[in-house]
Design an enzyme around this catalytic site. Sequence first.
Site, short mmCIF file in Angstrom:
data_model
loop_
_atom_site.label_atom_id
_atom_site.label_comp_id
_atom_site.label_asym_id
_atom_site.label_seq_id
_atom_site.Cartn_x
_atom_site.Cartn_y
_atom_site.Cartn_z
CG HIS A 129 -16.02 9.58 -10.28
ND1 HIS A 129 -16.22 8.51 -9.43
CD2 HIS A 129 -17.22 10.21 -10.37
CE1 HIS A 129 -17.49 8.50 -9.03
NE2 HIS A 129 -18.11 9.51 -9.59
CB CYS A 162 0.54 26.44 -12.06
SG CYS A 162 0.51 26.96 -13.78
P1 OAD Z 1 -16.16 0.84 -3.92
O1 OAD Z 1 -14.92 0.59 -3.14
O2 OAD Z 1 -17.23 1.60 -3.29
O3 OAD Z 1 -16.76 -0.55 -4.40
C1 OAD Z 1 -15.94 -1.50 -5.01
C2 OAD Z 1 -16.64 -2.84 -4.97
O4 OAD Z 1 -15.85 -3.74 -5.72
C3 OAD Z 1 -16.77 -3.43 -3.57
O5 OAD Z 1 -18.13 -3.62 -3.26
C4 OAD Z 1 -16.02 -4.78 -3.64
O6 OAD Z 1 -16.76 -5.84 -3.08
C5 OAD Z 1 -15.92 -5.01 -5.12
N1 OAD Z 1 -14.69 -5.71 -5.55
C6 OAD Z 1 -13.43 -5.57 -5.12
N2 OAD Z 1 -12.58 -6.34 -5.84
C7 OAD Z 1 -13.35 -6.99 -6.75
C8 OAD Z 1 -13.06 -7.93 -7.78
N3 OAD Z 1 -11.82 -8.35 -8.05
N4 OAD Z 1 -14.11 -8.38 -8.53
C9 OAD Z 1 -15.39 -7.97 -8.28
N5 OAD Z 1 -15.69 -7.09 -7.31
C10 OAD Z 1 -14.70 -6.59 -6.57
O7 OAD Z 1 -15.68 1.52 -5.30
P2 OAD Z 1 -16.58 2.30 -6.36
O8 OAD Z 1 -17.94 1.76 -6.40
O9 OAD Z 1 -15.80 2.39 -7.61
O10 OAD Z 1 -15.13 8.49 -6.11
O11 OAD Z 1 -16.62 3.73 -5.69
C11 OAD Z 1 -17.30 4.78 -6.32
C12 OAD Z 1 -16.60 6.08 -6.05
O12 OAD Z 1 -16.42 6.26 -4.64
C13 OAD Z 1 -15.18 6.16 -6.59
O13 OAD Z 1 -15.14 6.50 -7.95
C14 OAD Z 1 -14.57 7.21 -5.73
C15 OAD Z 1 -15.08 6.75 -4.41
O14 OAD Z 1 -15.15 7.70 -3.40
C16 OAD Z 1 -14.40 9.61 -6.03
O15 OAD Z 1 -13.26 9.62 -5.60
C17 OAD Z 1 -15.12 10.83 -6.51
#
Ligand code: OAD
Length: 260
Positions: A129, A162
């Site tokens: 991303h 810019c």
């Molecule tokens: P999410 O917020 O969807 O998921 C993060 C997960 O991490 C959650 O299910 C939490 O339970 C878990 N979590 C939080 N803290 C933790 C810890 N210390 N140890 C283990 N688990 C933990 O985030 P992503 O899956 O990264 O995209 O989201 C995917 C994409 O959605 C991101 O890259 C972003 C977002 O919209 C864009 O901005 C394009």
Amino acid sequence: MAGQPDNEQGLREAAARLAKMIRQADKVVALTGAGVSTESGLPDFRSRQGLWSQRDPREVASIQAFHHEPLTFLRFYSWRIRQLSGAMPNRAHRALAGLEKHGYLHMLITQNVDRLHQAAGSRRVVEMHGNLRELECASCKRMYDSTLLDKEINSLADAPRCECGGLLRPRVVLFGEMLPASALDTAMKESSNCDLMIVAGTALQVGPVNMLPELALDAGAKVAIINRDPTPLDGMAHLVWNGNAGDILSETCRELGLEV
Ligand code: OAD
């Protein structure tokens, strides 16, 4: 098999199982998300306190928002960029970097835009991303350091531009945009060619990245899921740990005899 996060023995057993899976695998790939950085003080997106519980991503993080409300869009990103300035890699980042350094981890695929994996020492990182450390001009593509978007933006009447007059934007993938083709290509190939995928800190809600563990499973790989909340793929995983990534990844490194 699901782990019990508040049980020390459960943690040790899960870490021992993960360490064994790592030792037995020829090619290990990790897939990470925002949950890996929460222990560094950065919020994730979909937890109860996550960013998308407070802001609608269509209004602040979409290509439409960038075109129609650039100042609102850039104020949101300026705030996120400023959050990065004090953030340091945590135990989960260090453990994954240690696994790579000692030859256990072939490739790290991340949805994170904070570059904390690289700050911890990970070298083979595929950013799905983009990243929040750089800005680019949407017209001439000139690059700028993202710290340029400081809090003065809150008192500006117009979005900063810019020298060529084009609008500046962070080099992240926005809602409504395609992922970088080369990153997606590499991630798909590596997922289909690994024999263990460690999935950490991602809710697996966002495509196409959330399909990578299924590619790995289809190719016969084992999948270990480390996430505080359940994910849609838990039922198909070979190991599930519903707890902090920092706990189990650092304990797994200890099991492997690594100091991280
Ligand atoms: P999410 O917020 O969807 O998921 C993060 C997960 O991490 C959650 O299910 C939490 O339970 C878990 N979590 C939080 N803290 C933790 C810890 N210390 N140890 C283990 N688990 C933990 O985030 P992503 O899956 O990264 O995209 O989201 C995917 C994409 O959605 C991101 O890259 C972003 C977002 O919209 C864009 O901005 C394009």
